[in-house]
Design a protein around this motif. Sequence first.
Motif, PDB file in Angstrom:
ATOM      1  N   SER A 112     -15.576 -38.744  47.038  1.00 15.05           N
ATOM      2  CA  SER A 112     -15.730 -37.196  47.178  1.00 15.05           C
ATOM      3  C   SER A 112     -14.967 -36.505  48.530  1.00 15.05           C
ATOM      4  O   SER A 112     -14.281 -35.758  48.334  1.00 15.05           O
ATOM      5  CB  SER A 112     -17.048 -36.586  46.977  1.00 15.05           C
ATOM      6  N   LEU A 113     -15.684 -36.984  49.271  1.00 13.87           N
ATOM      7  CA  LEU A 113     -15.332 -36.512  50.791  1.00 13.87           C
ATOM      8  C   LEU A 113     -15.797 -37.338  51.944  1.00 13.87           C
ATOM      9  O   LEU A 113     -16.893 -38.256  51.765  1.00 13.87           O
ATOM     10  CB  LEU A 113     -16.164 -34.948  50.877  1.00 13.87           C
ATOM     11  N   TYR A 117     -20.974 -31.878  53.441  1.00 17.25           N
ATOM     12  CA  TYR A 117     -20.587 -31.444  52.237  1.00 17.25           C
ATOM     13  C   TYR A 117     -19.987 -29.869  52.230  1.00 17.25           C
ATOM     14  O   TYR A 117     -19.001 -29.412  51.540  1.00 17.25           O
ATOM     15  CB  TYR A 117     -21.957 -31.415  51.319  1.00 17.25           C
ATOM     16  N   LYS A 119     -18.420 -28.387  54.850  1.00 20.96           N
ATOM     17  CA  LYS A 119     -17.177 -28.310  55.688  1.00 20.96           C
ATOM     18  C   LYS A 119     -16.744 -29.670  55.920  1.00 20.96           C
ATOM     19  O   LYS A 119     -16.780 -30.151  56.987  1.00 20.96           O
ATOM     20  CB  LYS A 119     -17.687 -27.236  56.668  1.00 20.96           C
ATOM     21  N   PRO A 120     -16.321 -30.457  54.618  1.00 21.69           N
ATOM     22  CA  PRO A 120     -15.872 -31.897  54.994  1.00 21.69           C
ATOM     23  C   PRO A 120     -14.686 -32.181  56.200  1.00 21.69           C
ATOM     24  O   PRO A 120     -13.746 -31.156  56.154  1.00 21.69           O
ATOM     25  CB  PRO A 120     -15.721 -32.446  53.632  1.00 21.69           C
ATOM     26  N   LYS A 121     -14.857 -33.023  56.682  1.00 18.67           N
ATOM     27  CA  LYS A 121     -13.770 -33.561  57.701  1.00 18.67           C
ATOM     28  C   LYS A 121     -12.412 -33.804  56.550  1.00 18.67           C
ATOM     29  O   LYS A 121     -11.282 -33.438  56.808  1.00 18.67           O
ATOM     30  CB  LYS A 121     -14.198 -34.813  58.242  1.00 18.67           C
ATOM     31  N   ALA A 122     -12.672 -34.539  55.492  1.00 11.92           N
ATOM     32  CA  ALA A 122     -11.565 -34.648  54.317  1.00 11.92           C
ATOM     33  C   ALA A 122     -12.068 -34.584  53.241  1.00 11.92           C
ATOM     34  O   ALA A 122     -13.065 -35.141  52.563  1.00 11.92           O
ATOM     35  CB  ALA A 122     -11.434 -36.157  54.639  1.00 11.92           C
ATOM     36  N   ALA A 123     -11.683 -33.577  52.344  1.00 14.01           N
ATOM     37  CA  ALA A 123     -11.945 -33.459  51.049  1.00 14.01           C
ATOM     38  C   ALA A 123     -11.062 -34.427  50.268  1.00 14.01           C
ATOM     39  O   ALA A 123     -10.014 -34.365  50.332  1.00 14.01           O
ATOM     40  CB  ALA A 123     -11.870 -31.755  50.591  1.00 14.01           C
ATOM     41  N   ILE A 124     -11.587 -35.007  49.402  1.00 15.70           N
ATOM     42  CA  ILE A 124     -10.992 -35.975  48.526  1.00 15.70           C
ATOM     43  C   ILE A 124     -10.898 -35.715  47.082  1.00 15.70           C
ATOM     44  O   ILE A 124     -10.456 -34.606  46.788  1.00 15.70           O
ATOM     45  CB  ILE A 124     -11.409 -37.429  48.893  1.00 15.70           C
ATOM     46  N   LEU A 125     -11.295 -36.251  46.450  1.00 18.41           N
ATOM     47  CA  LEU A 125     -11.182 -35.669  44.767  1.00 18.41           C
ATOM     48  C   LEU A 125     -12.347 -35.043  44.570  1.00 18.41           C
ATOM     49  O   LEU A 125     -12.043 -34.102  43.583  1.00 18.41           O
ATOM     50  CB  LEU A 125     -11.212 -37.002  43.813  1.00 18.41           C
ATOM     51  N   GLY A 126     -13.732 -35.302  44.749  1.00 21.97           N
ATOM     52  CA  GLY A 126     -14.724 -34.675  44.131  1.00 21.97           C
ATOM     53  C   GLY A 126     -15.286 -36.129  43.354  1.00 21.97           C
ATOM     54  O   GLY A 126     -14.993 -36.990  43.459  1.00 21.97           O
ATOM     55  N   VAL A 127     -16.702 -35.846  42.941  1.00 26.87           N
ATOM     56  CA  VAL A 127     -17.543 -36.915  42.239  1.00 26.87           C
ATOM     57  C   VAL A 127     -17.004 -37.235  41.077  1.00 26.87           C
ATOM     58  O   VAL A 127     -17.260 -38.335  40.550  1.00 26.87           O
ATOM     59  CB  VAL A 127     -18.928 -36.435  42.206  1.00 26.87           C
ATOM     60  N   ASP A 157     -20.825 -41.142  52.770  1.00 26.45           N
ATOM     61  CA  ASP A 157     -21.162 -39.846  53.051  1.00 26.45           C
ATOM     62  C   ASP A 157     -21.477 -38.932  51.772  1.00 26.45           C
ATOM     63  O   ASP A 157     -22.301 -37.974  52.081  1.00 26.45           O
ATOM     64  CB  ASP A 157     -19.927 -39.210  53.731  1.00 26.45           C
ATOM     65  N   MET A 158     -21.268 -39.132  50.738  1.00 26.25           N
ATOM     66  CA  MET A 158     -21.510 -38.482  49.538  1.00 26.25           C
ATOM     67  C   MET A 158     -21.788 -39.596  48.300  1.00 26.25           C
ATOM     68  O   MET A 158     -20.793 -40.086  48.069  1.00 26.25           O
ATOM     69  CB  MET A 158     -20.452 -37.593  49.161  1.00 26.25           C
TER      70      MET A 158
END
Lengths: 264, 297
Positions: A112-113, A117, A119-127, A157-158
């Motif tokens: 996900s990130l 949650y 303000k993530p450093k890197a947003a990836i796909l989502g769960v 992290d998530m």
Amino acid sequence: MNASTYSLAELCIAQCAEIWRDQGEVLATGFGVLPRLGAGLAKLTFNPDLLMTDGEAYLLSEPVSLGPRASRDAAIEGWMPYSRTFDLLWGGRRHALVGPVQVDRFGQMNISLIGDYTKPKAAILGVRGLAGNSISHANSMFVPNHSPRVFVEGEVDMVCSAGYNPARWPGGRIPADLRVGRVVTDLAVLDFGGANHAPRLLSVHPGVTVDQVRAATGFPLEVGARTPETAPPTAEQLVVIRERLDPKDLRSTVFKGDPPGDRR
Amino acid sequence: MKGKPMDKRLTSTDVVARLRDGMTIGIGGWATRRKPMALIREILRSPLRDLTVVSYGGPDVGLLAAAGKIRKLIFGFVSLDVLPLDMHFRNARQAGAFEVMELDEGMVQLGLRAAAMRVPFLPTPVGLGTDILKRNPELQLVRSPYANAEELVAMPALKLDAALLHVTESDARGNCVIMSPDPFFDDLMARAANEVFISCERIVATEKICSHERARYQPFERSIVTGVVDSPFGAHPTAGVPGYGIDVEHLKQYNAATSPEAWAEYRRCFVDLDSHDDYIAAAGGRGKLASIPPPVY
């Protein structure tokens, strides 16, 4: 590469395929080049009963080769739109091979990130579907870059998928049917079959030492008295991979420099 | 006396004029497939704001995020498939530009289904043991009243004020068919919504849409459809199979337009246009769009 030598990618494909040995008539879903090739290899060599999709909405009769092709010509044996995929997976008859960005000692995955949650450093796909997958059917993993950044010291992290952390379950009771399978990496094969589902080292790839794997893993691993070497792909498997499943050699792009499978 | 059948034809401008600030909008399709992109671009041209968006996200979410239209996003993922990450979504999410309710994509389905069934929640084990519960404190657990009394997640109904969907064909009353390989969850979006607006590749006569064989491609009945918009290539740059595939080159251009200057230029070329015909011309013209092959994985 000839039949007596094999690349690291080919070694990993063969180990990915092993995920689906003795799994019966399940939907085999591999995310990414090597997991997809692994699923195809399993179906063509030792588990013809696997179900596979074309990544669109159909069940394939036979695995198709990777890369551009006239996919409309591929023989199909059924329809598998997303709604049916969820119906199937909630019923449990699936084994997925996922590429997480983080994994922890409880077998919990994150795609996900990175970071916080809100303000993530890197947003990836989502769960995505990891929560439902993990509570419903078996899930294994492929990690091409075995390092403490992926195999983290604490929790991921998530936490996208359910795992073996008793603190996350009422009364510490982990569901009996939770199935975190194997982890195939560029260095080794792991699983969560140690004491109380502790992570465990099953084999090291040829030329890799146990200490190397330990140093690249952010959590302790159970290690037996003698760790076997990962079995190489068979000559038959290499023919299927090279001529049937991946004639365009997309597998050579997965690892930098396409290293050999035996690194001695 | 015989009445006249309803005519639900609207323009995309009519549709967006009926939406209100702060509404919860469900967007049909999946990632880079059959997204109602012409309607989304119409929202970008409008003053509409503070939307709560429910989507199996693709460039629909990216465009709305880049234009600052989203107050809250309810989602399981945002992806461009061939390009795994949508940079507009990514930048907005990393800046904390909107609230998020990040769910398993199956939970999104159950939330829509609950709304469609008019029940407050549906029980599911999906989400147990994960951070989905921790990050969304509004999610509650419920104990089964039956023998083993197991604890389950009570996935709340995701009620929509409006659903925006793109289908293959419709008649003027909202009898429609989806001829692409996967109908996704457009039917649940429609039933979860107070108002349903569909754009379509063609508006055709009822008898052309519905033979006995084709009737099975109808996702829902016309009585839940509010408005129908004639919108050829209305899903571009996402796929509208049969007809056209994913425009990967366009998506690359879109995904690279992240600096303020590049985004302004993208908007000028592809969003701030006078008509949908102008958009089709800007995107390469009907001939080119019709030649984009279906996606292959």
